[in-house]
Design a protein around this motif. Sequence first.
Motif, PDB file in Angstrom:
ATOM      1  N   GLN A 142       0.835  -1.209   0.000  1.00 12.85           N
ATOM      2  CA  GLN A 142       0.000   0.000   0.000  1.00 12.85           C
ATOM      3  C   GLN A 142       0.866   1.254   0.000  1.00 12.85           C
ATOM      4  N   VAL A 143       1.877   1.243   0.820  1.00 11.81           N
ATOM      5  CA  VAL A 143       2.775   2.417   0.893  1.00 11.81           C
ATOM      6  C   VAL A 143       3.458   2.592  -0.461  1.00 11.81           C
ATOM      7  N   GLY A 145       2.368   1.622  -3.332  1.00 15.08           N
ATOM      8  CA  GLY A 145       1.356   1.987  -4.318  1.00 15.08           C
ATOM      9  C   GLY A 145       0.954   3.454  -4.204  1.00 15.08           C
ATOM     10  N   SER A 146       0.985   3.973  -3.010  1.00 17.55           N
ATOM     11  CA  SER A 146       0.638   5.374  -2.806  1.00 17.55           C
ATOM     12  C   SER A 146       1.746   6.302  -3.301  1.00 17.55           C
ATOM     13  N   GLN A 148       3.947   7.577  -5.976  1.00 14.23           N
ATOM     14  CA  GLN A 148       3.911   7.556  -7.423  1.00 14.23           C
ATOM     15  C   GLN A 148       5.274   8.017  -7.935  1.00 14.23           C
TER      16      GLN A 148
END
Length: 150
Positions: A142-143, A145-146, A148
């Motif tokens: 998640q980290v 993916g956040s 960019q």
Amino acid sequence: MSSNRKRKDQKDSSNQEKHKKRFVWPERLHQDFISSVFDLGLRSATSSSVIDLLRSKLALDDGDEALDPEQVDGQIHKLTLHRQRVRELRATADEMDEANGERDKKSELDNLLKVQSDRRLKILMTQAAIRHQSELLERSIQVLGSLQVP
């Protein structure tokens, strides 16, 4: 007073006649007695049958003092009681062996359950560790993916 003394002396002499001297079985006679009893069978052995068998084995005459029927009856009774005690002791020993066997089985079962419990605990701990690692991995994804990348 002298008449009392005479009566007492008469009582003492009659008591001595009633109480026979204790008979000690000679070893060889006792062995032959045991042999005779087992030849006849303990249940069917009577003083007269044992005496007859002993007399025939030992070629004793009818007046032999060593073969008093009361003494033979006493010996048969002692032998019966001894055999009964031995049987009771064997039964008690067998019961104790069974109880010890049951304790051993219970102990084995307890050990098996403990081993299974230890294994289950290890499995649960491993599953918890895997879940924890999996949660950490998901957070990391998640980290990442956040973030960019431009």
